[in-house]
Design an enzyme around this catalytic site. Structure first.
Site, PDB file in Angstrom:
ATOM      1  N   GLN A  12     108.769  57.829  42.002  1.00  0.00           N
ATOM      2  CA  GLN A  12     108.876  56.374  42.016  1.00  0.00           C
ATOM      3  C   GLN A  12     109.968  55.903  41.042  1.00  0.00           C
ATOM      4  O   GLN A  12     110.772  55.031  41.354  1.00  0.00           O
ATOM      5  CB  GLN A  12     107.509  55.865  41.550  1.00  0.00           C
ATOM      6  CG  GLN A  12     107.198  54.442  41.794  1.00  0.00           C
ATOM      7  CD  GLN A  12     105.845  54.118  41.137  1.00  0.00           C
ATOM      8  OE1 GLN A  12     105.436  54.728  40.144  1.00  0.00           O
ATOM      9  NE2 GLN A  12     105.162  53.148  41.694  1.00  0.00           N
ATOM     10  N   HIS A  26     109.359  44.560  25.260  1.00  0.00           N
ATOM     11  CA  HIS A  26     108.735  44.039  26.487  1.00  0.00           C
ATOM     12  C   HIS A  26     108.408  45.238  27.375  1.00  0.00           C
ATOM     13  O   HIS A  26     109.305  45.975  27.770  1.00  0.00           O
ATOM     14  CB  HIS A  26     109.718  43.100  27.198  1.00  0.00           C
ATOM     15  CG  HIS A  26     109.204  42.531  28.489  1.00  0.00           C
ATOM     16  ND1 HIS A  26     108.381  41.418  28.545  1.00  0.00           N
ATOM     17  CD2 HIS A  26     109.404  42.903  29.787  1.00  0.00           C
ATOM     18  CE1 HIS A  26     108.096  41.132  29.811  1.00  0.00           C
ATOM     19  NE2 HIS A  26     108.703  42.021  30.580  1.00  0.00           N
ATOM     20  N   ASP A  82     116.615  39.689  43.889  1.00  0.00           N
ATOM     21  CA  ASP A  82     117.470  40.543  44.725  1.00  0.00           C
ATOM     22  C   ASP A  82     117.716  39.849  46.061  1.00  0.00           C
ATOM     23  O   ASP A  82     116.799  39.268  46.637  1.00  0.00           O
ATOM     24  CB  ASP A  82     116.801  41.901  44.945  1.00  0.00           C
ATOM     25  CG  ASP A  82     116.915  42.756  43.686  1.00  0.00           C
ATOM     26  OD1 ASP A  82     117.970  42.688  43.026  1.00  0.00           O
ATOM     27  OD2 ASP A  82     115.940  43.457  43.366  1.00  0.00           O
ATOM     28  N   GLU A  91     104.499  42.943  31.056  1.00  0.00           N
ATOM     29  CA  GLU A  91     104.813  42.377  32.386  1.00  0.00           C
ATOM     30  C   GLU A  91     103.871  42.945  33.449  1.00  0.00           C
ATOM     31  O   GLU A  91     103.653  44.146  33.506  1.00  0.00           O
ATOM     32  CB  GLU A  91     106.270  42.721  32.713  1.00  0.00           C
ATOM     33  CG  GLU A  91     106.709  42.207  34.071  1.00  0.00           C
ATOM     34  CD  GLU A  91     108.213  42.401  34.266  1.00  0.00           C
ATOM     35  OE1 GLU A  91     109.000  42.120  33.343  1.00  0.00           O
ATOM     36  OE2 GLU A  91     108.577  42.842  35.366  1.00  0.00           O
ATOM     37  N   SER A 146     105.423  42.026  24.412  1.00  0.00           N
ATOM     38  CA  SER A 146     105.022  41.296  25.615  1.00  0.00           C
ATOM     39  C   SER A 146     104.836  42.323  26.729  1.00  0.00           C
ATOM     40  O   SER A 146     105.377  43.430  26.657  1.00  0.00           O
ATOM     41  CB  SER A 146     106.059  40.236  25.985  1.00  0.00           C
ATOM     42  OG  SER A 146     107.339  40.805  26.060  1.00  0.00           O
ATOM     43  N   LYS A 159     124.729  32.498  31.610  1.00  0.00           N
ATOM     44  CA  LYS A 159     123.299  32.148  31.574  1.00  0.00           C
ATOM     45  C   LYS A 159     122.917  31.635  30.191  1.00  0.00           C
ATOM     46  O   LYS A 159     122.122  30.719  30.055  1.00  0.00           O
ATOM     47  CB  LYS A 159     122.431  33.377  31.927  1.00  0.00           C
ATOM     48  CG  LYS A 159     122.668  33.887  33.325  1.00  0.00           C
ATOM     49  CD  LYS A 159     121.606  34.857  33.780  1.00  0.00           C
ATOM     50  CE  LYS A 159     121.861  36.280  33.363  1.00  0.00           C
ATOM     51  NZ  LYS A 159     121.042  37.253  34.113  1.00  0.00           N
ATOM     52  N   PHE A 188     113.414  53.899  42.041  1.00  0.00           N
ATOM     53  CA  PHE A 188     113.651  52.562  41.507  1.00  0.00           C
ATOM     54  C   PHE A 188     114.910  52.540  40.636  1.00  0.00           C
ATOM     55  O   PHE A 188     115.697  51.592  40.682  1.00  0.00           O
ATOM     56  CB  PHE A 188     112.404  52.102  40.742  1.00  0.00           C
ATOM     57  CG  PHE A 188     112.458  50.643  40.406  1.00  0.00           C
ATOM     58  CD1 PHE A 188     112.647  49.702  41.410  1.00  0.00           C
ATOM     59  CD2 PHE A 188     112.360  50.205  39.096  1.00  0.00           C
ATOM     60  CE1 PHE A 188     112.732  48.350  41.112  1.00  0.00           C
ATOM     61  CE2 PHE A 188     112.451  48.859  38.785  1.00  0.00           C
ATOM     62  CZ  PHE A 188     112.634  47.932  39.799  1.00  0.00           C
ATOM     63  N   ALA A 236     121.687  33.196  38.752  1.00  0.00           N
ATOM     64  CA  ALA A 236     120.643  32.739  37.814  1.00  0.00           C
ATOM     65  C   ALA A 236     121.144  31.644  36.868  1.00  0.00           C
ATOM     66  O   ALA A 236     120.355  30.789  36.456  1.00  0.00           O
ATOM     67  CB  ALA A 236     120.124  33.936  37.023  1.00  0.00           C
TER      68      ALA A 236
HETATM   69  C1  LIG Z   1     113.344  41.435  32.798  1.00  0.00           C
HETATM   70  C2  LIG Z   1     113.548  41.422  34.294  1.00  0.00           C
HETATM   71  C3  LIG Z   1     112.590  40.854  35.104  1.00  0.00           C
HETATM   72  C4  LIG Z   1     112.762  40.811  36.493  1.00  0.00           C
HETATM   73  N1  LIG Z   1     111.798  40.221  37.266  1.00  0.00           N
HETATM   74  C5  LIG Z   1     111.988  40.096  38.596  1.00  0.00           C
HETATM   75  C6  LIG Z   1     111.029  39.408  39.433  1.00  0.00           C
HETATM   76  O1  LIG Z   1     109.996  38.934  38.960  1.00  0.00           O
HETATM   77  N2  LIG Z   1     111.299  39.297  40.749  1.00  0.00           N
HETATM   78  C7  LIG Z   1     112.464  39.792  41.302  1.00  0.00           C
HETATM   79  O2  LIG Z   1     112.652  39.647  42.514  1.00  0.00           O
HETATM   80  N3  LIG Z   1     113.365  40.466  40.554  1.00  0.00           N
HETATM   81  C8  LIG Z   1     113.161  40.619  39.222  1.00  0.00           C
HETATM   82  N4  LIG Z   1     114.101  41.263  38.457  1.00  0.00           N
HETATM   83  C9  LIG Z   1     115.291  41.849  39.113  1.00  0.00           C
HETATM   84  C10 LIG Z   1     116.418  40.830  39.292  1.00  0.00           C
HETATM   85  O3  LIG Z   1     115.976  39.750  40.085  1.00  0.00           O
HETATM   86  C11 LIG Z   1     117.593  41.536  39.944  1.00  0.00           C
HETATM   87  O4  LIG Z   1     118.172  42.456  39.058  1.00  0.00           O
HETATM   88  C12 LIG Z   1     118.627  40.641  40.589  1.00  0.00           C
HETATM   89  O5  LIG Z   1     119.476  41.447  41.409  1.00  0.00           O
HETATM   90  C13 LIG Z   1     119.530  39.908  39.593  1.00  0.00           C
HETATM   91  O6  LIG Z   1     118.869  38.875  38.986  1.00  0.00           O
HETATM   92  P1  LIG Z   1     119.557  38.144  37.732  1.00  0.00           P
HETATM   93  O7  LIG Z   1     118.700  37.012  37.378  1.00  0.00           O
HETATM   94  O8  LIG Z   1     119.914  39.112  36.695  1.00  0.00           O
HETATM   95  O9  LIG Z   1     120.901  37.621  38.467  1.00  0.00           O
HETATM   96  P2  LIG Z   1     122.273  37.056  37.933  1.00  0.00           P
HETATM   97  O10 LIG Z   1     122.282  36.840  36.477  1.00  0.00           O
HETATM   98  O11 LIG Z   1     122.583  35.889  38.813  1.00  0.00           O
HETATM   99  O12 LIG Z   1     123.292  38.254  38.235  1.00  0.00           O
HETATM  100  C14 LIG Z   1     123.318  38.897  39.519  1.00  0.00           C
HETATM  101  C15 LIG Z   1     124.676  39.543  39.763  1.00  0.00           C
HETATM  102  O13 LIG Z   1     125.650  38.520  40.019  1.00  0.00           O
HETATM  103  C16 LIG Z   1     126.692  38.521  39.047  1.00  0.00           C
HETATM  104  N5  LIG Z   1     126.893  37.102  38.684  1.00  0.00           N
HETATM  105  C17 LIG Z   1     126.049  36.344  37.947  1.00  0.00           C
HETATM  106  N6  LIG Z   1     126.530  35.083  37.844  1.00  0.00           N
HETATM  107  C18 LIG Z   1     127.684  35.048  38.535  1.00  0.00           C
HETATM  108  C19 LIG Z   1     128.611  34.012  38.823  1.00  0.00           C
HETATM  109  N7  LIG Z   1     128.418  32.756  38.375  1.00  0.00           N
HETATM  110  N8  LIG Z   1     129.714  34.328  39.575  1.00  0.00           N
HETATM  111  C20 LIG Z   1     129.891  35.590  40.040  1.00  0.00           C
HETATM  112  N9  LIG Z   1     129.012  36.616  39.811  1.00  0.00           N
HETATM  113  C21 LIG Z   1     127.929  36.332  39.077  1.00  0.00           C
HETATM  114  C22 LIG Z   1     126.185  39.346  37.877  1.00  0.00           C
HETATM  115  O14 LIG Z   1     127.245  39.981  37.180  1.00  0.00           O
HETATM  116  C23 LIG Z   1     125.247  40.336  38.574  1.00  0.00           C
HETATM  117  O15 LIG Z   1     125.983  41.401  39.101  1.00  0.00           O
HETATM  118  C24 LIG Z   1     113.938  41.355  37.074  1.00  0.00           C
HETATM  119  C25 LIG Z   1     114.900  41.965  36.244  1.00  0.00           C
HETATM  120  C26 LIG Z   1     114.713  42.006  34.870  1.00  0.00           C
HETATM  121  C27 LIG Z   1     115.752  42.658  34.000  1.00  0.00           C
END
Ligand SMILES: Cc1cc2nc3c(=O)[nH]c(=O)nc-3n(C[C@H](O)[C@H](O)[C@H](O)COP(=O)(O)OP(=O)(O)OC[C@H]3O[C@@H](n4cnc5c(N)ncnc54)[C@H](O)[C@@H]3O)c2cc1C
Length: 278
Positions: free
Chosen positions: A204, A258, A101, A10, A8, A157, A208, A115
């Protein structure tokens, strides 16, 4: 592709007419590898909602499976509900489901904090209509309080209904292998697909990687730094290193690869062609 491994790719949603034309060309070149889907990123806080939607709908209209990323930080349930309806109406079946973020200076985080809450909400609203991908971090998320807590949060999740995961990029395959082993030990059985970042540009990549907590091993960093003003050598080294990483992952039996494309096809095509030669 010789090994018939699912792939896939991105993209980010382009801003300009030139960017849109460039992405169409990139897509045409990458489509020859018969990917499972093309995904399109989403700016946290909804900054790219329209562009993500337009890009995804265009890909879908061309006959490919398109997967929008959807992040929940700063969003209300109503906004997410509207977005889900729009995607469902167009026949979108896969979402990359993220927190996003946290923007600096943000006061309100909206209706979702993490998430796992978004995954639960989508399951409540749309049942099994969507295949839900979530993010995984073999080298752990930069905000993680500990490795064990990050693993537990990843499991939340999965328990909330994620179907598969895509990892943050890494250059150390052992981090991925250990992560998958820990998942298996925790009873997590969903596919965990490695996210592959080709090396396009050292400055870059270093910037990042610092932000997202992906480690560039010292030996690789020093070699890339030495080529800072020699782009052809830097790219040749990058293609070599990332092809070897993919080869190691494939021989271990990863479910899929991916690729983070940065909307470019050239370097990725060379990497995939290298895999075909093995
Ligand atoms: C494949 C991929 C695609 C991405 N695409 C994008 C994009 O399109 N746009 C964008 O803005 N960013 C994107 N990101 C980055 C991502 O949004 C960031 O890394 C963000 O900081 C965390 O998102 P997450 O969904 O992993 O968060 P979560 O799974 O919510 O985790 C975030 C942090 O909170 C902690 N946490 C999670 N759940 C809990 C809970 N219930 N209680 C306490 N702590 C908790 C986790 O340990 C982690 O440290 C992508 C990352 C990846 C790996």
């Amino acid at each position: 592709m010789k090994q018939n491994i699912p792939l896939s790719f991105e993209f980010f949603p382009p801003k300009t007419a030139e960017g849109i034309a460039n992405l169409r060309e990139t897509r045409t070149q990458l489509a020859k590898f018969n990917p499972e889907f093309f995904s399109v990123t989403f700016g946290a806080g909804g900054s790219t909602t329209d562009r993500t939607k337009e890009t995804v709908f265009e890909i879908q209209a061309e006959g490919y499976q398109a997967a929008p990323h959807i992040s929940c930080i700063s969003s209300s349930k109503e906004e997410i509900r509207t977005l889900l309806s729009a995607y469902k109406a167009k026949g979108i079946k896969r979402l990359v489901t993220l927190r996003g973020d946290v923007p600096s200076g943000e006061v309100s985080v909206g209706d979702f904090k993490y998430a796992n809450e978004l995954v639960s909400f989508i399951r409540q609203e749309a049942g099994d209509w969507f295949h839900l991908e979530v993010a995984a971090y073999p080298e752990f998320h930069p905000e993680a309080l500990s490795a064990a807590k990050d693993m537990a949060n990843f499991k939340r999740k999965v328990d909330a209904g994620a179907d598969s995961a895509i990892t943050q990029y890494f250059y150390n395959a052992d981090a991925y292998f250990r992560f998958v082993d820990s998942c298996e030990a925790d009873g997590i059985t969903i596919p965990i697909v490695p996210g592959i970042m080709p090396i396009y540009n050292y400055t870059q990549l270093a910037r990042f990687s610092g932000i997202c907590g992906a480690e560039i091993p010292r030996w690789l960093r020093l070699r890339l730094e030495a080529y800072a003003d020699d782009m052809p050598s830097l790219r040749a080294l990058g293609i070599d290193v990332v092809s070897e990483l993919c080869e190691t992952l494939l021989s271990w039996g990863v479910p899929s690869l991916h690729f983070y494309t940065l909307n470019q096809a050239g370097i990725i095509s060379k990497i995939i062609e290298n895999l075909d030669k093995k």
